[in-house]
Each structure stands twice: as C-alpha cells, then as structure tokens.
Design an enzyme around this catalytic site. Structure first.
Site, PDB file in Angstrom:
ATOM      1  CB  SER A   1      -4.625  -6.627   4.754  1.00  0.00           C
ATOM      2  OG  SER A   1      -3.923  -5.139   4.236  1.00  0.00           O
TER       3      SER A   1
ATOM      4  NE  ARG B   1      -3.005  -7.434  -4.134  1.00  0.00           N
ATOM      5  CZ  ARG B   1      -3.592  -7.815  -3.254  1.00  0.00           C
ATOM      6  NH1 ARG B   1      -3.012  -8.262  -2.143  1.00  0.00           N
ATOM      7  NH2 ARG B   1      -4.963  -8.405  -3.335  1.00  0.00           N
TER       8      ARG B   1
ATOM      9  CE  LYS C   1     -17.108  -9.341  -0.233  1.00  0.00           C
ATOM     10  NZ  LYS C   1     -16.560  -9.849  -1.483  1.00  0.00           N
TER      11      LYS C   1
ATOM     12  CG  HIS D   1      -2.158  -1.126   1.458  1.00  0.00           C
ATOM     13  ND1 HIS D   1      -2.047  -2.022   2.348  1.00  0.00           N
ATOM     14  CD2 HIS D   1      -2.378  -1.559   0.228  1.00  0.00           C
ATOM     15  CE1 HIS D   1      -2.948  -2.458   1.742  1.00  0.00           C
ATOM     16  NE2 HIS D   1      -3.088  -2.524   0.778  1.00  0.00           N
TER      17      HIS D   1
END
Ligand code: PNS
Length: 171
Positions: A136, A99, A49, A25
């Site tokens: 993460s 990514r 979610k 990030h």
C-alpha cells in the site's frame, strides 16, 4: 461419508490497514476464502505509527465493493488489540500474506505474541510472485508522484485515489 475431511466451519480473520487495498491483498482474500468457510477482512481503525491516507469509511467501502463477488467474505473493523478482536469474533485462525522473506521476521514474533494472547494461530499464505513487490505504501508513493499504479490496485481503488488526488490539488 466425508472423505475424512473435517466439516467443522472455520472462521478466519484477515487483518490489515488496507490503506488502500491492493491486488496483492485481494489475491490473498480470494485464496483464503477458498480455504476457510468464513473470512472476515478486519480493518484496523488506527494503524500504528502512521496516519492512514484513507478514512476508515473509505477503506471499508473500497473493500466491500471489491469483495462483493465472494459470498463468504465479510468486512469489519476493529480498535485495539487484534488478539482481543479475534477472541470477540470467536475466530479459529488469523490469516496473513507473506510477500518476501523479510516479512517473515516481524510476522513470526507477531504471530507468536497473538497466539500467546489469544490462543489463536496465524496461518500464512504466500503472496503471488507477481505481487511480491506491491505494498500500500509504495502504491501511494508512486501514484501521488504521477506513476501508473493501475496494475496493482482494483479499479474501484484507483477511482477513489484519483478523486482524493483531485481534491488535494484543489485544496
Ligand atoms: O496492513 P498492516 O498495516 O501490515 O496490518 C498490521 C496489523 C493491523 C495486522 C497490525 O498492526 C495489528 O494487528 N494491529 C492491531 C494492534 C495489535 O494487536 N498489536 C499487537 C500485535 S502482536
């Protein structure tokens, strides 16, 4: 004379859960801050979610400390639709990192939906290859199972993660 370049300021929004911020990030933030005159890193308050591991206050504090060296970066948070937030912020563009190829599929429909709702385009930056596997969720999993995540998160984040793990062990 401006060498043909537009002098119009551009406000970009980089949205995410940042639960927690990773070095991937941060790399996107540093590069987007060069490309745009103002970059707002916008933390979604309730990621869909999933329950965030870090409170909004923790995520916001970690981000603020980690971007303090970049003068044109501001940290904010939002609830609800990103499209509404970017309009309220009068933003010119949304920035996202990509990514791997599989990221593209969901990001494409999200970008098209956001443009349809807000008329704001999404621009993608390719993540640095050295962060292409860093997320993460993987960082949290590896850390809480005892692995070394120090190459993947800023030290500020590592300190907060260590405190949280210690507090969890005590409880
Ligand atoms: O870091 P993440 O979890 O991949 O970030 C996802 C985020 C925050 C960018 C996305 O969940 C989002 O935009 N949420 C706001 C709700 C919204 O606008 N949903 C409709 C998207 S078209």
């Amino acid at each position: 004379m401006n060498n043909g370049r537009s002098a119009r300021p551009t406000r970009a929004i980089y949205p995410g859960s940042f639960d927690p911020l990773t070095n991937g990030h941060l790399d996107v933030i540093e590069r987007a801050a060069i490309a745009f005159s103002e970059l707002v890193v916008a933390i979604v308050v309730n990621p869909q979610k999933r329950n965030p591991m870090f409170t909004l206050e923790e995520r916001e504090q970690m981000l603020k400390e980690c971007v303090a060296h970049i003068p044109n970066v501001r940290v904010d948070h939002f609830r609800g639709l990103l499209a509404d937030y970017v309009q309220a912020q009068d933003a010119d563009v949304i920035v996202k990192g990509l990514r791997v190829v599989s990221d593209f599929e969901s990001e494409m429909s999200t970008a098209l939906m956001n443009r349809s709702l807000s008329n704001v385009d999404t621009l993608f930056l390719m993540s640095d290859a050295k962060f292409s596997f860093v997320s993460s969720s993987l960082v949290k999993e590896v850390f809480f199972l005892g692995g070394d995540v120090s190459p993947f998160v800023p030290h500020v984040v590592l300190d907060v993660m260590s405190s949280k793990r210690a507090a969890l062990k005590r409880s």
